[in-house]
Design a protein around this motif. Structure first.
Motif, PDB file in Angstrom:
ATOM      1  N   LEU A 140     -83.455  18.772  -9.639  1.00  0.00           N
ATOM      2  CA  LEU A 140     -84.319  17.627  -9.364  1.00  0.00           C
ATOM      3  C   LEU A 140     -84.731  16.925 -10.653  1.00  0.00           C
ATOM      4  O   LEU A 140     -84.776  15.689 -10.716  1.00  0.00           O
ATOM      5  CB  LEU A 140     -85.549  18.074  -8.576  1.00  0.00           C
ATOM      6  CG  LEU A 140     -85.303  18.495  -7.127  1.00  0.00           C
ATOM      7  CD1 LEU A 140     -86.581  19.042  -6.510  1.00  0.00           C
ATOM      8  CD2 LEU A 140     -84.769  17.344  -6.284  1.00  0.00           C
ATOM      9  N   ASP A 141     -85.011  17.695 -11.696  1.00  0.00           N
ATOM     10  CA  ASP A 141     -85.340  17.089 -12.989  1.00  0.00           C
ATOM     11  C   ASP A 141     -84.163  16.282 -13.525  1.00  0.00           C
ATOM     12  O   ASP A 141     -84.339  15.193 -14.095  1.00  0.00           O
ATOM     13  CB  ASP A 141     -85.723  18.179 -14.002  1.00  0.00           C
ATOM     14  CG  ASP A 141     -87.055  18.838 -13.673  1.00  0.00           C
ATOM     15  OD1 ASP A 141     -87.836  18.267 -12.873  1.00  0.00           O
ATOM     16  OD2 ASP A 141     -87.320  19.936 -14.206  1.00  0.00           O
ATOM     17  N   LEU A 142     -82.958  16.811 -13.344  1.00  0.00           N
ATOM     18  CA  LEU A 142     -81.767  16.096 -13.784  1.00  0.00           C
ATOM     19  C   LEU A 142     -81.585  14.800 -13.001  1.00  0.00           C
ATOM     20  O   LEU A 142     -81.265  13.745 -13.587  1.00  0.00           O
ATOM     21  CB  LEU A 142     -80.536  16.985 -13.615  1.00  0.00           C
ATOM     22  CG  LEU A 142     -79.186  16.314 -13.894  1.00  0.00           C
ATOM     23  CD1 LEU A 142     -79.082  15.918 -15.359  1.00  0.00           C
ATOM     24  CD2 LEU A 142     -78.040  17.222 -13.491  1.00  0.00           C
ATOM     25  N   VAL A 143     -81.785  14.853 -11.709  1.00  0.00           N
ATOM     26  CA  VAL A 143     -81.621  13.663 -10.872  1.00  0.00           C
ATOM     27  C   VAL A 143     -82.573  12.555 -11.322  1.00  0.00           C
ATOM     28  O   VAL A 143     -82.200  11.377 -11.355  1.00  0.00           O
ATOM     29  CB  VAL A 143     -81.837  14.013  -9.390  1.00  0.00           C
ATOM     30  CG1 VAL A 143     -81.972  12.750  -8.543  1.00  0.00           C
ATOM     31  CG2 VAL A 143     -80.682  14.856  -8.881  1.00  0.00           C
ATOM     32  N   ILE A 144     -83.791  12.906 -11.677  1.00  0.00           N
ATOM     33  CA  ILE A 144     -84.740  11.904 -12.176  1.00  0.00           C
ATOM     34  C   ILE A 144     -84.175  11.207 -13.400  1.00  0.00           C
ATOM     35  O   ILE A 144     -84.212   9.967 -13.513  1.00  0.00           O
ATOM     36  CB  ILE A 144     -86.098  12.553 -12.495  1.00  0.00           C
ATOM     37  CG1 ILE A 144     -86.806  12.994 -11.212  1.00  0.00           C
ATOM     38  CG2 ILE A 144     -86.992  11.580 -13.280  1.00  0.00           C
ATOM     39  CD1 ILE A 144     -88.066  13.807 -11.467  1.00  0.00           C
ATOM     40  N   ARG A 145     -83.641  11.968 -14.334  1.00  0.00           N
ATOM     41  CA  ARG A 145     -83.101  11.370 -15.556  1.00  0.00           C
ATOM     42  C   ARG A 145     -81.916  10.453 -15.266  1.00  0.00           C
ATOM     43  O   ARG A 145     -81.800   9.369 -15.843  1.00  0.00           O
ATOM     44  CB  ARG A 145     -82.701  12.468 -16.546  1.00  0.00           C
ATOM     45  CG  ARG A 145     -83.861  13.308 -17.041  1.00  0.00           C
ATOM     46  CD  ARG A 145     -83.492  14.125 -18.256  1.00  0.00           C
ATOM     47  NE  ARG A 145     -82.458  15.112 -17.987  1.00  0.00           N
ATOM     48  CZ  ARG A 145     -82.701  16.345 -17.539  1.00  0.00           C
ATOM     49  NH1 ARG A 145     -83.953  16.718 -17.266  1.00  0.00           N
ATOM     50  NH2 ARG A 145     -81.720  17.207 -17.334  1.00  0.00           N
ATOM     51  N   VAL A 146     -81.052  10.881 -14.365  1.00  0.00           N
ATOM     52  CA  VAL A 146     -79.887  10.064 -14.020  1.00  0.00           C
ATOM     53  C   VAL A 146     -80.318   8.784 -13.307  1.00  0.00           C
ATOM     54  O   VAL A 146     -79.827   7.691 -13.615  1.00  0.00           O
ATOM     55  CB  VAL A 146     -78.915  10.881 -13.138  1.00  0.00           C
ATOM     56  CG1 VAL A 146     -77.817   9.986 -12.566  1.00  0.00           C
ATOM     57  CG2 VAL A 146     -78.298  12.017 -13.948  1.00  0.00           C
ATOM     58  N   ALA A 147     -81.236   8.900 -12.361  1.00  0.00           N
ATOM     59  CA  ALA A 147     -81.699   7.729 -11.620  1.00  0.00           C
ATOM     60  C   ALA A 147     -82.398   6.736 -12.541  1.00  0.00           C
ATOM     61  O   ALA A 147     -82.201   5.514 -12.426  1.00  0.00           O
ATOM     62  CB  ALA A 147     -82.631   8.168 -10.496  1.00  0.00           C
ATOM     63  N   ARG A 148     -83.203   7.238 -13.452  1.00  0.00           N
ATOM     64  CA  ARG A 148     -83.900   6.353 -14.397  1.00  0.00           C
ATOM     65  C   ARG A 148     -82.903   5.556 -15.233  1.00  0.00           C
ATOM     66  O   ARG A 148     -83.122   4.388 -15.561  1.00  0.00           O
ATOM     67  CB  ARG A 148     -84.808   7.199 -15.288  1.00  0.00           C
ATOM     68  CG  ARG A 148     -85.703   6.380 -16.217  1.00  0.00           C
ATOM     69  CD  ARG A 148     -86.816   7.245 -16.766  1.00  0.00           C
ATOM     70  NE  ARG A 148     -86.312   8.490 -17.318  1.00  0.00           N
ATOM     71  CZ  ARG A 148     -86.986   9.639 -17.293  1.00  0.00           C
ATOM     72  NH1 ARG A 148     -88.174   9.709 -16.726  1.00  0.00           N
ATOM     73  NH2 ARG A 148     -86.480  10.724 -17.835  1.00  0.00           N
ATOM     74  N   ARG A 149     -81.782   6.179 -15.546  1.00  0.00           N
ATOM     75  CA  ARG A 149     -80.766   5.513 -16.365  1.00  0.00           C
ATOM     76  C   ARG A 149     -80.154   4.307 -15.651  1.00  0.00           C
ATOM     77  O   ARG A 149     -79.715   3.349 -16.300  1.00  0.00           O
ATOM     78  CB  ARG A 149     -79.680   6.522 -16.736  1.00  0.00           C
ATOM     79  CG  ARG A 149     -78.735   6.052 -17.806  1.00  0.00           C
ATOM     80  CD  ARG A 149     -77.751   7.146 -18.173  1.00  0.00           C
ATOM     81  NE  ARG A 149     -76.702   6.631 -19.025  1.00  0.00           N
ATOM     82  CZ  ARG A 149     -75.524   7.218 -19.206  1.00  0.00           C
ATOM     83  NH1 ARG A 149     -75.274   8.378 -18.608  1.00  0.00           N
ATOM     84  NH2 ARG A 149     -74.609   6.677 -19.990  1.00  0.00           N
ATOM     85  N   LEU A 150     -80.113   4.332 -14.314  1.00  0.00           N
ATOM     86  CA  LEU A 150     -79.588   3.183 -13.574  1.00  0.00           C
ATOM     87  C   LEU A 150     -80.429   1.933 -13.817  1.00  0.00           C
ATOM     88  O   LEU A 150     -79.906   0.813 -13.827  1.00  0.00           O
ATOM     89  CB  LEU A 150     -79.539   3.495 -12.077  1.00  0.00           C
ATOM     90  CG  LEU A 150     -78.551   4.587 -11.651  1.00  0.00           C
ATOM     91  CD1 LEU A 150     -78.754   4.929 -10.182  1.00  0.00           C
ATOM     92  CD2 LEU A 150     -77.109   4.165 -11.915  1.00  0.00           C
TER      93      LEU A 150
END
Length: 204
Positions: A140-150
């Motif tokens: 979940l922490d990783l998903v936040i970082r990836v989504a923020r990058r969009l």
């Protein structure tokens, strides 16, 4: 960025840029659904959207306006793209690379479990829950970082010509959903969503 994180970002970004979903250009919101139904080692991501057309349709069918606006289960039925699907689930979006990279990502954090280890864990609910919780939280922490990058790389702005909210959630819009969505979006972009969340989900 690590290979698995880069893979997630690339699949989502490319999906957004090339998708020909109906009315996508009119979208006012995006939704990244994190799917752990098959366990952390088979995580999937689904990118959904909604449009004013579908919003009006849902309201005309008796849905509450704010619920229809923000709850992804009432949105446009066709997803934009997905990550981690098998050929059996959706051959045109099959993603054979995702689970190999995910296994390596978990292994680097001491969280990968071979099939026989998972079988042993399932026989001990306490140990399984501890492992599953740790693996899920890391992902979940990783998903936040990836989504923020969009947002940060301008992919969303490029696709729509404007900045629109990106909600990040599991099936329910729990406290993690609210905090994750706050981290992913530019300040002030999710004010209306936050107001609705506090009215509908804060007591859940």
């Amino acid at each position: 960025m690590e290979p698995f994180a880069e893979h997630l970002y690339r699949r989502l970004a490319e999906g957004l840029l090339v998708s020909e979903c109906p009315r996508l250009e009119e979208a006012y919101v995006l939704s990244l659904y994190v799917d752990f139904d098959d366990g952390p080692q088979r995580m999937k991501l689904w990118l959904y959207y909604n449009t004013p057309w579908q919003l009006r349709r849902a309201i005309s069918q008796g849905e509450q306006p704010d619920e229809a606006r923000w709850y992804f289960a009432l949105w446009e039925p066709e997803f934009i793209t997905a990550v981690g699907l098998s050929e059996q689930e959706c051959d045109r979006m099959a993603d054979t690379e995702s689970h190999r990279l995910l296994a390596r990502w978990l292994a680097r954090r001491g969280l990968y479990r071979a099939p026989e280890e998972l079988d042993a864990l399932l026989a001990d609910p306490g140990r399984y829950d501890a492992w599953e919780s740790a693996a899920r939280q890391s992902l979940l922490d990783l998903v936040i970082r990836v989504a923020r990058r969009l947002h940060h790389t301008g992919i969303i702005l490029c696709r729509f010509g404007r900045t629109i909210p990106l909600l990040v959630h599991q099936w329910e819009y729990d406290q993690w959903c609210l905090e994750a969505t706050r981290k992913v979006n530019p300040p002030g972009l999710i004010t209306e969503f936050e107001r609705w969340w506090w009215l509908e989900w804060s007591c859940g």
